[in-house]
Design an enzyme around this catalytic site. Structure first.
Site, mmCIF file in Angstrom:
data_model
loop_
_atom_site.group_PDB
_atom_site.id
_atom_site.type_symbol
_atom_site.label_atom_id
_atom_site.label_comp_id
_atom_site.label_asym_id
_atom_site.label_seq_id
_atom_site.Cartn_x
_atom_site.Cartn_y
_atom_site.Cartn_z
ATOM 1 N N THR A 181 0.004 -2.626 11.993
ATOM 2 C CA THR A 181 -0.773 -2.645 10.753
ATOM 3 C C THR A 181 0.076 -3.257 9.681
ATOM 4 O O THR A 181 0.786 -2.565 8.999
ATOM 5 C CB THR A 181 -1.138 -1.244 10.331
ATOM 6 N N THR A 193 0.867 -1.185 0.000
ATOM 7 C CA THR A 193 0.000 0.000 0.000
ATOM 8 C C THR A 193 0.903 1.235 0.000
ATOM 9 O O THR A 193 1.331 1.684 -1.053
ATOM 10 C CB THR A 193 -0.977 -0.009 1.199
#
Length: 401
Positions: free
Chosen positions: A190, A153
């Site tokens: 994360t 990402t």
């Protein structure tokens, strides 16, 4: 025989694992955003998931399927987290594994699903289905790097690592890939991590090894103090190396555990070193605490402190901020006993400034990597965590549209 690094190795380095990475249209600029990892045979699986009470739909679905037994593969998308999407999100996550299983002619309960990206958006299921179909046609035993690209990402580079060693004279490989750059903090961060191995090991033993390895790797990194909704570590073991079953009494069992932990630690460090906007990577080591729990409290307080992290950005050895963090950490601290070192150079002694020139300390803190060692002189407790500085670039990346 010690384990050796496999140059360019990754999630398909172990025997019998295929992978693929394709673009299916989730990301706006056409980057790869759909990945598959598939074992040639059913594999034992162990996994750990985020401790955040707000869990993404794929986490909930995968947590259930992990309990079902062996698995065939994992389907992963990036660009959309499928988190905070309610019952429809669960339906979409299940549809992903059902579609993958159908195309692979396997059973949905033999699949896990992961998603990463922005929270609160529904998955574009028509593109997802086409992406799964496209990825199935690209599966290959040497395609791990494409899968590693597809799960990125805000990452700036792929994160892959693999090692090999011998058990009963046969080669055994542990390899993996990971993603993560922001919203990184213990329990877990994360991030997503996928480990594959051709070792022959049963589920309970694998689970124990994975729990221990995660505790000493992904649970000891922090970029920004935020724990995500989607964190997942999945380890698949298909047994195709053909060795004897690895149990606690096996002569090479310790080597397997050590190598698994090392692979995870390497991938965890890659995540921190690719942290959003960072300019410093810092090992925080606490020694001499009353207990291991006190050492952990002290280390986490330092690793999370925005004041400390911003001072590192400026190359400022502001040890006063470290002393303050120790004081509010919840650990039992006697100010007059504290010592603080930067890369082994004494900055604080008996809770007060040492005679080391500030210029020397500034030079150390100006380096891209350094270690802060804190000795509390109150017991035998120790703990370490890998963290970063905090920059204006981090704010720019995360300020929103």
């Amino acid at each position: 025989m010690e384990a050796k690094v496999i140059k360019g190795g990754g999630v398909t380095s172990a025997q019998g694992f295929q992978a693929a990475g394709v673009a299916c249209g989730i990301k706006p600029r056409g980057e790869k955003d759909m990945a598959l990892i598939v074992s040639d045979v059913l594999a034992e699986v162990a996994a750990t998931f985020t401790t955040n009470l707000v869990k993404a739909a794929p986490v909930k679905v995968s947590m259930q399927n992990v309990r079902n037994g062996k698995i065939r593969g994992v389907v992963i998308n990036s660009g959309c987290a499928n988190a905070c999407t309610g019952v429809p999100g669960i339906t979409d996550a299940k549809a992903m594994i059902e579609h993958a299983a159908k195309k692979d002619k396997t059973k949905p309960r033999e699949w896990l699903v992961c998603s990463t990206g922005r929270i609160g958006n529904r998955l574009p299921m028509p593109q997802i289905r086409k992406g799964i179909e496209k990825a199935m046609t690209k599966l290959a035993h040497d395609n791990g790097d494409e899968a590693a690209k597809a799960i990125m990402t805000t990452d700036t580079r792929r994160k892959e690592y693999a090692m090999r060693f011998k058990v009963n004279g046969r080669k055994v490989v542990i390899g993996g890939m990971a993603k993560g750059a922001g919203m990184i903090h213990p329990n877990m961060a994360t991030m997503l991590c996928f480990i594959t191995t051709d070792a022959c090991i049963d589920k309970p033993t694998l689970r124990a090894c994975v729990d221990e390895a995660v505790e000493h790797s992904f649970n000891r990194i922090s970029v920004d103090g935020d724990t995500s909704t989607n964190d997942t570590v999945i380890v698949m073991a298909n047994g195709l190396s053909g060795t004897n079953l690895l149990k606690s009494y096996h002569p090479q069992f310790g080597l397997f555990k050590k190598t698994l932990t090392h692979v995870m630690r390497k991938l965890a460090r890659m995540i921190v070193e690719d942290g959003e906007g960072i300019t410093r990577v810092v090992d925080v080591v606490v020694k001499g605490a009353v207990s291991a729990q006190d050492a952990k409290l002290a280390a986490l307080a330092v690793a999370k402190s925005e004041l400390i992290k911003t001072s590192w950005t400026g190359g400022d050895p502001n040890w006063g901020r470290i002393m303050a963090a120790l004081g509010y950490s919840g650990a039992r601290v006697r100010e007059e006993m504290v010592e603080i070192y930067y890369d082994g150079l004494l900055a604080v002694v008996n809770g007060q400034p040492s005679k080391t020139p500030v210029a020397k300390l500034r030079k150390l803190v100006g380096k891209p990597k350094f270690t802060v060692t804190i000795h509390l002189h109150s017991g035998m407790g120790e703990y370490s965590i890998l963290t970063t500085d905090l920059t204006e670039e981090y704010v720019r990346i995360n300020k929103g549209e």
